[in-house]
Motif scaffolding. Sequence first.
Motif: not given
Length: 116
Positions: A93-100
């Motif tokens: 959607g409008t957000w970006v999710w981060y993961r290592v």
Amino acid sequence: MSKQALPVVDLDAVACCSPIAARPMEAGQAAVVAPMFKALGEPVRLRLMSMIASVPEICVCDLTPAFDLSGPTISHHLKVLREAGLVDSERRGTWVWYRVRPEAFRQLGELLHIGG
């Protein structure tokens, strides 16, 4: 954030490197690994990395309030971490999710291993 694919560090090239305590690193190997260390060498990025690594994944909306910096500045720092091959991101959607990227840290750890 741009939808273009970002160039990232080639983790296979990092994997080829033996621990720096075992033998001197070749110039090409150092050139591949240096962006990862450079990305972590900045205090804001190191804090961001710590926040990202402490959970399975995190939304940029949860990262930004932890800093007294603008959203675009945080986005720039996250882009540097992505380009260095340390994190992956996914737009929802409008957000970006981060993961290592665990393989990146595993390889950096092996590179820094000192036998004993």
